[in-house]
Design a protein around this motif. Structure first.
Motif, PDB file in Angstrom:
ATOM      1  N   LEU A 194     -35.023  -1.149  36.827  1.00 47.61           N
ATOM      2  CA  LEU A 194     -36.293  -1.457  36.176  1.00 47.61           C
ATOM      3  C   LEU A 194     -37.018  -0.181  35.770  1.00 47.61           C
ATOM      4  O   LEU A 194     -37.556  -0.081  34.661  1.00 47.61           O
ATOM      5  N   GLU A 195     -37.039   0.809  36.663  1.00 46.86           N
ATOM      6  CA  GLU A 195     -37.722   2.076  36.365  1.00 46.86           C
ATOM      7  C   GLU A 195     -37.128   2.745  35.133  1.00 46.86           C
ATOM      8  O   GLU A 195     -37.856   3.220  34.253  1.00 46.86           O
ATOM      9  N   ALA A 196     -35.788   2.757  35.053  1.00 45.28           N
ATOM     10  CA  ALA A 196     -35.129   3.364  33.889  1.00 45.28           C
ATOM     11  C   ALA A 196     -35.450   2.585  32.614  1.00 45.28           C
ATOM     12  O   ALA A 196     -35.688   3.174  31.550  1.00 45.28           O
ATOM     13  N   SER A 197     -35.489   1.254  32.726  1.00 45.18           N
ATOM     14  CA  SER A 197     -35.770   0.409  31.555  1.00 45.18           C
ATOM     15  C   SER A 197     -37.223   0.559  31.096  1.00 45.18           C
ATOM     16  O   SER A 197     -37.500   0.598  29.897  1.00 45.18           O
ATOM     17  N   ILE A 198     -38.145   0.620  32.058  1.00 44.15           N
ATOM     18  CA  ILE A 198     -39.558   0.813  31.708  1.00 44.15           C
ATOM     19  C   ILE A 198     -39.741   2.148  31.003  1.00 44.15           C
ATOM     20  O   ILE A 198     -40.435   2.245  29.976  1.00 44.15           O
ATOM     21  N   LYS A 199     -39.125   3.185  31.554  1.00 47.57           N
ATOM     22  CA  LYS A 199     -39.227   4.510  30.937  1.00 47.57           C
ATOM     23  C   LYS A 199     -38.698   4.480  29.503  1.00 47.57           C
ATOM     24  O   LYS A 199     -39.300   5.050  28.586  1.00 47.57           O
ATOM     25  N   ASN A 200     -37.563   3.803  29.313  1.00 44.35           N
ATOM     26  CA  ASN A 200     -36.976   3.682  27.985  1.00 44.35           C
ATOM     27  C   ASN A 200     -37.916   2.949  27.031  1.00 44.35           C
ATOM     28  O   ASN A 200     -38.130   3.374  25.886  1.00 44.35           O
ATOM     29  N   ALA A 201     -38.512   1.841  27.504  1.00 43.65           N
ATOM     30  CA  ALA A 201     -39.432   1.059  26.664  1.00 43.65           C
ATOM     31  C   ALA A 201     -40.691   1.862  26.337  1.00 43.65           C
ATOM     32  O   ALA A 201     -41.197   1.810  25.203  1.00 43.65           O
ATOM     33  N   ILE A 202     -41.210   2.624  27.310  1.00 43.12           N
ATOM     34  CA  ILE A 202     -42.401   3.440  27.085  1.00 43.12           C
ATOM     35  C   ILE A 202     -42.121   4.516  26.038  1.00 43.12           C
ATOM     36  O   ILE A 202     -42.937   4.762  25.137  1.00 43.12           O
ATOM     37  N   LEU A 203     -40.954   5.157  26.138  1.00 39.79           N
ATOM     38  CA  LEU A 203     -40.586   6.197  25.171  1.00 39.79           C
ATOM     39  C   LEU A 203     -40.481   5.619  23.762  1.00 39.79           C
ATOM     40  O   LEU A 203     -40.917   6.244  22.791  1.00 39.79           O
ATOM     41  N   LEU A 204     -39.920   4.404  23.657  1.00 42.20           N
ATOM     42  CA  LEU A 204     -39.822   3.749  22.350  1.00 42.20           C
ATOM     43  C   LEU A 204     -41.201   3.421  21.790  1.00 42.20           C
ATOM     44  O   LEU A 204     -41.469   3.590  20.594  1.00 42.20           O
ATOM     45  N   GLU A 205     -42.100   2.943  22.681  1.00 44.33           N
ATOM     46  CA  GLU A 205     -43.471   2.646  22.249  1.00 44.33           C
ATOM     47  C   GLU A 205     -44.178   3.907  21.775  1.00 44.33           C
ATOM     48  O   GLU A 205     -44.883   3.906  20.767  1.00 44.33           O
ATOM     49  N   GLU A 206     -43.989   4.995  22.517  1.00 44.51           N
ATOM     50  CA  GLU A 206     -44.613   6.261  22.143  1.00 44.51           C
ATOM     51  C   GLU A 206     -44.077   6.758  20.800  1.00 44.51           C
ATOM     52  O   GLU A 206     -44.828   7.292  19.974  1.00 44.51           O
ATOM     53  N   LEU A 207     -42.775   6.580  20.583  1.00 40.54           N
ATOM     54  CA  LEU A 207     -42.173   6.990  19.318  1.00 40.54           C
ATOM     55  C   LEU A 207     -42.722   6.160  18.165  1.00 40.54           C
ATOM     56  O   LEU A 207     -43.087   6.701  17.111  1.00 40.54           O
ATOM     57  N   LYS A 208     -42.789   4.828  18.372  1.00 40.20           N
ATOM     58  CA  LYS A 208     -43.338   3.960  17.322  1.00 40.20           C
ATOM     59  C   LYS A 208     -44.789   4.313  17.021  1.00 40.20           C
ATOM     60  O   LYS A 208     -45.209   4.331  15.868  1.00 40.20           O
ATOM     61  N   TYR A 209     -45.538   4.607  18.085  1.00 45.21           N
ATOM     62  CA  TYR A 209     -46.947   4.984  17.923  1.00 45.21           C
ATOM     63  C   TYR A 209     -47.044   6.265  17.105  1.00 45.21           C
ATOM     64  O   TYR A 209     -47.852   6.363  16.173  1.00 45.21           O
ATOM     65  N   ALA A 210     -46.218   7.263  17.459  1.00 49.16           N
ATOM     66  CA  ALA A 210     -46.260   8.556  16.763  1.00 49.16           C
ATOM     67  C   ALA A 210     -45.907   8.405  15.292  1.00 49.16           C
ATOM     68  O   ALA A 210     -46.485   9.091  14.432  1.00 49.16           O
TER      69      ALA A 210
END
Length: 364
Positions: A194-210
């Protein structure tokens, strides 16, 4: 001799029966382990494919309840840094909308009292625990939600890059001794996935935001604004929605850079963008086209309403200068009319803005 053989056969039959039962149990245990390992592998692959953190929370609860045999219900709480509290984000077996009405301090959590959120653990009779350690009002609310009819809870902390993120709780409603050390090992494994998946999802959200934001001012960029405008035009054509766009160009911005330097110019642009956001509704759109040019999309606003909003912003800037610099701007408004496309809207607004700039130069 016959009675002896009869007894011997009976004993052998009894032994064989015991061995057969043990074999069946061992085989069932083996099959369970194989199924469990296959399920864990499948879950590990599936979790990494999730891009939405909220869907990920629900998915991990469903999977954990499949794996932890004695689990009847479950929930996930996430730490909200800004509010400094724990908030429910997912639940199975409980009404999540009701649970979201209750927030906890970190030190009210089971795991905080047991091991300062350092490892997974089992809490027996959590209702008694809650009656001792959480706020009376929160305890009453949980009772009314039937969220304390729990005999045992398996709880594990979630960390992202070494920073506390939240907790997952798996509950048994009937047995105090429902969970074992094996269950602790299972939930710790699942939490790692779960921790690895959350980190992956957060990074994707940050990329989309940027990709959607202007880095300097943190408003939408040109590309994102054009996508939003195209969608708004389609909605307006279909449903009759009204909106206006406002093109903005700051007046005499170059002298700010020349006099005070580009860092001060950047700070002035940030200040201006913040003023726009502060004085518009959350439903309105603010974007930077580049340089000192901005654009607004004002929902439900005709030309007169848009003029009123812009006049208010201009007055606000006069009364609240940036470092003794009064920021002013020229603008052009175009109200959407049926049949207009993006190029027409932008061109009409642009023409009005530059006409205003021309008039200002003549008046000087």
């Amino acid at each position: 001799m016959r009675p002896f053989f009869a007894v011997l056969i009976l004993l052998l039959s009894f032994v064989l029966l015991i061995l057969h039962n043990q074999y069946i149990k061992l085989r069932q245990k083996y099959e369970r382990e194989v199924d469990l390992n296959n399920l864990l592998i499948e879950i590990s692959k599936e979790l990494m494919a999730y891009k939405d953190v909220n869907k990920l929370f629900k998915k991990i609860l469903v999977d954990t309840l499949k794996i932890v045999e004695e689990g009847d219900a479950g929930s996930i709480l996430v730490y909200n840094k800004q509010k400094d509290c724990m908030e429910y984000v997912a639940a199975i077996g409980y009404d999540i909308d009701e649970l979201k009405k209750v927030n906890f301090n970190k030190d009210e959590l089971y795991l905080y009292k047991l091991n300062r959120l350092n490892a997974a653990d089992i809490i027996k009779n959590p209702r008694y625990f809650d009656s001792e350690f959480i706020d009376n009002e929160k305890y009453r609310m949980l009772l009314e939600m039937n969220a304390l009819e729990i005999k045992s809870t398996l709880s594990a902390p979630i960390y992202i890059d070494g920073e506390f993120y939240g907790v997952i709780n798996i509950d048994n409603l009937n047995k105090v001794d429902a969970f074992t050390n094996k269950d602790i090992e299972l939930i710790e494994f699942l939490v790692k996935q779960l921790e690895a998946s959350i980190k992956n999802a957060i990074l994707l959200e940050e990329l989309k935001y940027a990709l959607r934001r202007d880095k300097l001012t943190d408003v939408y960029n040109r590309r994102c604004f054009e996508e939003i405008l195209e969608k708004e035009i389609k909605r307006a054509a279909r449903y009759g929605n009204s909106f206006s766009i406002v093109l903005i160009d700051l007046d005499d911005f170059k002298p700010i850079n020349d006099t005070y330097g580009h860092k001060m110019g950047d700070r002035a642009l940030k200040y201006f963008a913040d003023i726009l956001k502060k004085n518009l509704r959350d439903t309105d759109v603010v974007a930077r086209l580049g340089g000192d040019e901005f654009v607004l999309l004002l929902h439900g606003a005709d030309e007169n309403k848009s003029e009123g909003k812009i006049g208010f912003i201009k007055n606000y800037l006069r009364e609240n200068p940036f470092k003794e610099i009064v920021i002013d701007f020229s603008y052009g408004i175009c109200e959407y009319r049926d049949g207009m496309d993006m190029d027409t809207l932008m061109t009409k607004a642009d023409d009005k803005m530059y006409e205003q700039k021309r008039i200002k130069k003549v008046e000087r």
